[in-house]
Every structure is written in C-alpha cells, then in structure tokens.
Design a protein around this motif. Sequence first.
Motif, PDB file in Angstrom:
ATOM      1  N   GLN A  16       1.375   7.960   5.291  1.00  0.00           N
ATOM      2  CA  GLN A  16       0.289   7.991   4.323  1.00  0.00           C
ATOM      3  C   GLN A  16       0.853   7.735   2.939  1.00  0.00           C
ATOM      4  OE1 GLN A  16      -0.138  12.590   5.005  1.00  0.00           O
ATOM      5  NE2 GLN A  16      -1.576  11.976   3.443  1.00  0.00           N
ATOM      6  N   LEU A  17       0.044   7.079   2.117  1.00  0.00           N
ATOM      7  CA  LEU A  17       0.432   6.761   0.752  1.00  0.00           C
ATOM      8  C   LEU A  17      -0.265   7.738  -0.187  1.00  0.00           C
ATOM      9  CD1 LEU A  17      -0.063   2.890   0.924  1.00  0.00           C
ATOM     10  CD2 LEU A  17       2.004   4.165   1.365  1.00  0.00           C
ATOM     11  N   ILE A  18       0.508   8.406  -1.030  1.00  0.00           N
ATOM     12  CA  ILE A  18      -0.038   9.347  -1.999  1.00  0.00           C
ATOM     13  C   ILE A  18       0.288   8.793  -3.386  1.00  0.00           C
ATOM     14  CG2 ILE A  18      -0.033  11.732  -2.824  1.00  0.00           C
ATOM     15  CD1 ILE A  18      -0.795  11.655   0.074  1.00  0.00           C
ATOM     16  N   GLY A  19      -0.721   8.537  -4.178  1.00  0.00           N
ATOM     17  CA  GLY A  19      -0.502   8.043  -5.528  1.00  0.00           C
ATOM     18  C   GLY A  19      -1.618   7.113  -5.948  1.00  0.00           C
ATOM     19  N   VAL A  20      -1.914   7.089  -7.238  1.00  0.00           N
ATOM     20  CA  VAL A  20      -2.984   6.252  -7.759  1.00  0.00           C
ATOM     21  C   VAL A  20      -2.553   4.793  -7.676  1.00  0.00           C
ATOM     22  CG1 VAL A  20      -4.362   5.702  -9.796  1.00  0.00           C
ATOM     23  CG2 VAL A  20      -3.778   8.064  -9.291  1.00  0.00           C
ATOM     24  N   GLY A  21      -3.374   3.968  -7.035  1.00  0.00           N
ATOM     25  CA  GLY A  21      -3.086   2.543  -6.931  1.00  0.00           C
ATOM     26  C   GLY A  21      -2.161   2.165  -5.800  1.00  0.00           C
ATOM     27  N   TYR A  22      -1.699   3.124  -4.999  1.00  0.00           N
ATOM     28  CA  TYR A  22      -0.818   2.811  -3.867  1.00  0.00           C
ATOM     29  C   TYR A  22      -1.695   2.348  -2.711  1.00  0.00           C
ATOM     30  CZ  TYR A  22       3.102   5.206  -6.166  1.00  0.00           C
ATOM     31  OH  TYR A  22       4.096   5.577  -7.027  1.00  0.00           O
ATOM     32  N   ARG A  23      -1.446   1.123  -2.226  1.00  0.00           N
ATOM     33  CA  ARG A  23      -2.268   0.552  -1.157  1.00  0.00           C
ATOM     34  C   ARG A  23      -1.389  -0.129  -0.119  1.00  0.00           C
ATOM     35  NH1 ARG A  23      -4.975  -0.845  -5.698  1.00  0.00           N
ATOM     36  NH2 ARG A  23      -4.215  -2.974  -5.755  1.00  0.00           N
ATOM     37  N   ALA A  24      -1.913  -0.210   1.091  1.00  0.00           N
ATOM     38  CA  ALA A  24      -1.258  -0.937   2.176  1.00  0.00           C
ATOM     39  C   ALA A  24      -2.304  -1.793   2.878  1.00  0.00           C
ATOM     40  CB  ALA A  24      -0.628   0.028   3.169  1.00  0.00           C
ATOM     41  N   GLN A  25      -1.868  -2.978   3.313  1.00  0.00           N
ATOM     42  CA  GLN A  25      -2.775  -3.872   4.031  1.00  0.00           C
ATOM     43  C   GLN A  25      -1.966  -4.617   5.083  1.00  0.00           C
ATOM     44  OE1 GLN A  25      -4.536  -6.926   1.628  1.00  0.00           O
ATOM     45  NE2 GLN A  25      -6.149  -7.342   3.110  1.00  0.00           N
ATOM     46  N   ALA A  26      -2.406  -4.516   6.340  1.00  0.00           N
ATOM     47  CA  ALA A  26      -1.733  -5.208   7.437  1.00  0.00           C
ATOM     48  C   ALA A  26      -2.383  -6.570   7.641  1.00  0.00           C
ATOM     49  CB  ALA A  26      -1.830  -4.400   8.719  1.00  0.00           C
ATOM     50  N   GLN A  27      -1.550  -7.616   7.748  1.00  0.00           N
ATOM     51  CA  GLN A  27      -2.034  -8.964   8.035  1.00  0.00           C
ATOM     52  C   GLN A  27      -1.145  -9.537   9.142  1.00  0.00           C
ATOM     53  OE1 GLN A  27      -1.728 -10.839   4.202  1.00  0.00           O
ATOM     54  NE2 GLN A  27      -3.862 -10.396   3.722  1.00  0.00           N
ATOM     55  N   GLY A  28      -1.595  -9.365  10.394  1.00  0.00           N
ATOM     56  CA  GLY A  28      -0.811  -9.859  11.528  1.00  0.00           C
ATOM     57  C   GLY A  28       0.485  -9.085  11.682  1.00  0.00           C
ATOM     58  N   LYS A  29       1.620  -9.791  11.558  1.00  0.00           N
ATOM     59  CA  LYS A  29       2.935  -9.165  11.719  1.00  0.00           C
ATOM     60  C   LYS A  29       3.559  -8.787  10.374  1.00  0.00           C
ATOM     61  CE  LYS A  29       5.148  -8.956  15.126  1.00  0.00           C
ATOM     62  NZ  LYS A  29       5.388  -7.785  15.951  1.00  0.00           N
ATOM     63  N   THR A  30       2.774  -8.804   9.295  1.00  0.00           N
ATOM     64  CA  THR A  30       3.301  -8.418   7.980  1.00  0.00           C
ATOM     65  C   THR A  30       2.507  -7.243   7.429  1.00  0.00           C
ATOM     66  OG1 THR A  30       1.871  -9.945   6.799  1.00  0.00           O
ATOM     67  CG2 THR A  30       4.035 -10.770   7.440  1.00  0.00           C
ATOM     68  N   LEU A  31       3.178  -6.471   6.594  1.00  0.00           N
ATOM     69  CA  LEU A  31       2.555  -5.337   5.917  1.00  0.00           C
ATOM     70  C   LEU A  31       2.729  -5.557   4.421  1.00  0.00           C
ATOM     71  CD1 LEU A  31       1.255  -2.484   6.083  1.00  0.00           C
ATOM     72  CD2 LEU A  31       3.568  -1.569   6.064  1.00  0.00           C
ATOM     73  N   ASN A  32       1.618  -5.636   3.699  1.00  0.00           N
ATOM     74  CA  ASN A  32       1.643  -5.812   2.252  1.00  0.00           C
ATOM     75  C   ASN A  32       1.463  -4.446   1.599  1.00  0.00           C
ATOM     76  OD1 ASN A  32       1.814  -8.618   2.557  1.00  0.00           O
ATOM     77  ND2 ASN A  32      -0.405  -8.777   2.704  1.00  0.00           N
ATOM     78  N   LEU A  33       2.426  -4.074   0.756  1.00  0.00           N
ATOM     79  CA  LEU A  33       2.393  -2.770   0.106  1.00  0.00           C
ATOM     80  C   LEU A  33       2.323  -2.936  -1.402  1.00  0.00           C
ATOM     81  CD1 LEU A  33       5.268  -1.127   2.147  1.00  0.00           C
ATOM     82  CD2 LEU A  33       2.876  -0.532   2.312  1.00  0.00           C
ATOM     83  N   SER A  34       1.493  -2.131  -2.027  1.00  0.00           N
ATOM     84  CA  SER A  34       1.425  -2.045  -3.476  1.00  0.00           C
ATOM     85  C   SER A  34       1.788  -0.609  -3.827  1.00  0.00           C
ATOM     86  CB  SER A  34       0.018  -2.387  -3.955  1.00  0.00           C
ATOM     87  OG  SER A  34      -0.080  -2.191  -5.334  1.00  0.00           O
TER      88      SER A  34
END
Length: 177
Positions: A88-106
Amino acid sequence: MSRVAKNPVTVPAGVEVKFGTDKLTVKGKNGELAFPLTADVAIELNDGQLTFAATNDSKHANAMSGTVRALVSNMVKGVAEGFEKKLQLIGVGYRAQAQGKTLNLSLGFSHPIVYEMPEGVSVQTPSQTEIVLSGADKQAVGQVAAEIRAFRSPEPYKGKGVRYVGEVVVMKETKKK
C-alpha cells in the motif's frame, strides 16, 4: 536428521512432480517450477507424499535436507495455489498504475518510476494506492515486493512511503523546542 525434513510434503491433486538425478520439476495449474538437486538429499515419492532424507551423516547434508524440503514445499504450494503480496502507498500524491507487465509509480520524485515485472510475477492495482503481486515462485514474488518497497520505504516521522499491508511502522516523535 533435520526436524523440518521429517515432515513429508503432500502433493495435492492436479500437481505433477518429476525428479531425476539433477533436477526436480513441479507442474500445476499456476505454471511449472524447477529446482536443481544435490547428492546430499534423497527424495522419494510414495502415495502422493514426498519424503526427504540426508544421504550421509554430515552436518551439511542434514541442513540441506531441511532446506530442500522447505523449498519443494513452497514450489508445490506455489503451482497449486500461488503466492500473493500486497503493498500500500501512504502519502499525498503517491499513486500506482499497472499496465500489462509494467508498474508505473508516482512516489513524490521529480520523475515517474516504471518497473518491469519479471517473468512469472503479475501485478494488479485494485486502487491507486494498492498493489497486489502474485505468482507461483515465492522467492520471485517476495523479491519484486522488496524492490518496489525500496523505491520509497516508510519514513518514521509521518509514515509516508510504500509498505506491506499489515506492516507496523514505529513512529518517532518530532523534536520539541
């Protein structure tokens, strides 16, 4: 004899175990895993149960019999049921998005983090702050979870960062004047 190696591993229905002189292969609905065997451990398959025994009385063979039993048990469980780690991501603006075999993290950096999943590990993001990793190989799933957590591990003052679900972060008190 190792206490761990004394317990047999039950092979459930739908799981096929093959072993020769150099490697053991476990195949099930979640995939196929292989493990190189050593001469220090003897493996037998009787009535759907795998038993492990050290081939000699050395300390190394005794230790390896328990280690091989634990690894094979995890392989059997992995191909039958699979393993899962939740982050789990804790923090303002912390996001995760899965696209196929990649994970995009902010994660609050000036750049987004793009993480490529290795073979055998799949990722899902039920929400923007949850990551679910799953696969048949326990070691691979745990390693990927640890690498993702290492991008921004939880800090002790506000608790912001990537943490395992259920992980307890000991919070520090801020300095007082």
